[in-house]
Enzyme design. Structure first.
Site, PDB file in Angstrom:
ATOM      1  CG  HIS A 268      -4.806  -2.843  -2.645  1.00  0.00           C
ATOM      2  ND1 HIS A 268      -4.444  -1.768  -1.879  1.00  0.00           N
ATOM      3  CD2 HIS A 268      -5.014  -2.331  -3.896  1.00  0.00           C
ATOM      4  CE1 HIS A 268      -4.427  -0.671  -2.627  1.00  0.00           C
ATOM      5  NE2 HIS A 268      -4.779  -0.988  -3.857  1.00  0.00           N
ATOM      6  CG  HIS A 307       1.254   0.639   4.182  1.00  0.00           C
ATOM      7  ND1 HIS A 307       1.935   1.263   3.183  1.00  0.00           N
ATOM      8  CD2 HIS A 307      -0.064   0.814   3.931  1.00  0.00           C
ATOM      9  CE1 HIS A 307       1.066   1.806   2.357  1.00  0.00           C
ATOM     10  NE2 HIS A 307      -0.156   1.551   2.779  1.00  0.00           N
ATOM     11  CG  ASP A 363      -7.551  -1.658   4.923  1.00  0.00           C
ATOM     12  OD1 ASP A 363      -8.474  -0.892   4.632  1.00  0.00           O
ATOM     13  OD2 ASP A 363      -6.691  -2.034   4.112  1.00  0.00           O
TER      14      ASP A 363
END
Ligand code: ACO
Length: 437
Positions: A268, A307, A363
């Site tokens: 995450h 994702h 990210d």
């Protein structure tokens, strides 16, 4: 027969049931009536990791993962990132509308005047080991705030809720910055109310002996954009944790500490930290093909790719990439950027990643920006948690006001032993799994 229904035939009994379809869903509880007999508990759904279960109605964030769309309260993320400040977006997330000039002025004033921490909180933070991970300090200190504000347990009092969310929004950057300063051994810096939200955060992170901290405008703007992009992302792992804990009517500090703890996992919010470590491990663009071969063989995971929801392109990534270009103009060039670009280039052409719809996520680039700002990798998830604070509390506010919600409590399929007789110790033999344990 009405159109919006589903007809189910239970082949075990031959009975047929009609259940309503609402908003593209059926209520799992309507299945409970489907039984083989009076002793039967009734049919349930089995959905590990909530792959196909809506847990709430929400009007905060909309995502279309196939089309790569992200909107807050109906506004496209691209427009908000371009036109708004983070606190303006936070107001939108909480209250559902963009603020007027007067509303924004009051809002910014209120948040700014809640940035100070109680001195005992400072002492609490001083108690951490010198090299504690800043995210661990962040999680624990947020939880500790519930001891400073016991009134936060009045979760049914709307005015009280508003006070707590202002406190959380004001104090999250202060705690984050103090976690960093503690980790690197610098004295804590108090907030400066003259500065904007992100400038003040930069002041608390980086001010040394200068009488007044002056933020680089490119970096403070970049931080504001990153904060907007990270503000909310509907029912992700951390937000789900916030809602689950909030559903027991725990105070928002305890719930938010749980949400932040969920964010700390490498699948995450700690993926940004993992991306940087992965890029360091790869070392140079020449090593990228070999690394990707190991990923495809299942020996490595390409962090910052893939994702659960986006199966096209993470729309935040496009904005982050542009922001990264601006940041890299005013910061020393990081050679890991070349490794990242090469990874992205090859992966986006590779059948393995194309067929699995694996694209860079938010990210992939955020870590490089934070590194360019001279932050250590251990701070990256904290830099995610600070802006996500507003999404967590907006979702919590929605949950508390939702009459349909109850305490979160999933069911299970029990696969353990049936009932058995108790064995006295002398009669027991070590089970194979327990040998040598
Ligand atoms: N690298 C290599 N292969 C991957 C990756 C990856 N990053 N992500 C998914 N896959 C593969 C899986 O091995 C699987 O392959 P298979 O069908 O041959 O078994 C397939 O793609 C589907 O993957 P799942 O694990 O089923 O996808 P899921 O939706 O459960 O996982 C997740 C999503 C956790 C984000 C995953 O893509 C991942 O681990 N990514 C790396 C970590 C990361 O960047 N996390 C940040 C997400 S964004 C956020 O939380 C803020």
């Amino acid at each position: 027969m009405p159109e919006n229904t589903l007809t189910i035939t239970d082949n075990r009994t031959g009975k047929t049931y009609t259940v309503p379809i609402e908003d593209g869903t059926i209520r799992a509880m309507t299945l409970r009536q489907i039984k083989t007999g009076p002793e039967d508990f009734g049919l349930m759904t089995f959905d590990p990791a909530f792959m196909n279960t809506a847990s709430c109605r929400s009007s905060i964030t909309f995502i279309d993962g196939d089309l790569g769309i992200l909107r807050y309260r109906g506004y496209p993320i691209e427009v908000l990132a371009e036109r708004c400040t983070y606190l303006e977006v936070a107001y939108l997330l909480f209250f559902g509308e963009l603020p007027t000039a007067a509303e924004l002025k009051n809002w910014v004033h209120d948040i700014t005047h809640h940035t100070m921490l109680h001195e005992t909180t400072k002492k609490y933070m001083e108690g951490f080991r010198y090299d504690s991970h800043p995210m661990v300090m962040f999680v624990s200190t947020i939880a500790a705030l519930s001891s400073v504000y016991p009134d936060a347990r009045q979760v049914h009092d709307a005015e009280n809720r508003l006070l707590q969310i202002k406190r959380l929004l004001g104090k999250a950057p202060s705690i984050a910055a103090m976690s960093y300063r503690h980790n690197v051994g610098f004295p804590y810096v108090y907030p400066d109310n003259d500065l904007s939200y992100t400038e003040n955060f930069m002041n608390m992170l980086w001010r040394m002996v200068e009488p007044k901290y002056v933020a680089n405008p490119v970096l403070s703007k970049a931080l504001d954009i990153l904060f907007i992009l990270h503000a909310d992302h509907e029912q992700n792992c951390g937000t789900n944790a916030m809602r689950v804990i909030g559903s027991s009517q725990a105070d928002p500090y305890s719930a938010l500490a749980g949400a932040a703890a969920a964010l700390y996992g490498p699948l995450h919010g700690a993926a940004n930290e993992a991306v940087l470590r992965m890029l360091e491990q790869i070392g140079s663009p020449a090593n990228v093909p070999g690394f990707l071969r190991r990923v495809k063989a299942g020996e490595e995971r390409l962090m910052g790719f893939g994702h659960r929801v986006y199966k096209n392109y993470d729309p935040r990534c496009r904005i982050i990439k542009r922001t990264a270009d601006e940041v890299f103009q005013v910061t020393p060039r990081n050679p890991l950027l070349d490794v990242a670009l090469e990874l992205e280039r090859i992966a986006l052409q590779d059948e393995y990643f194309i067929s699995r719809k694996l694209y860079p996520n938010v990210d992939f680039y955020s870590g490089l920006i934070y590194r360019a700002m001279n932050l250590p990798a251990s701070m990256f998830t904290v830099m995610f948690a600070v802006p996500r604070t507003c999404g967590w509390v907006a979702q919590w506010m929605e949950l508390v006001a939702d009459q349909e919600q109850k305490i979160s409590r999933p069911r299970q399929i029990y696969i353990g032993s049936p009932t058995r007789d108790y064995l006295p110790m002398a009669a027991r033999e070590a089970a194979p799994a327990a040998v040598g344990a």
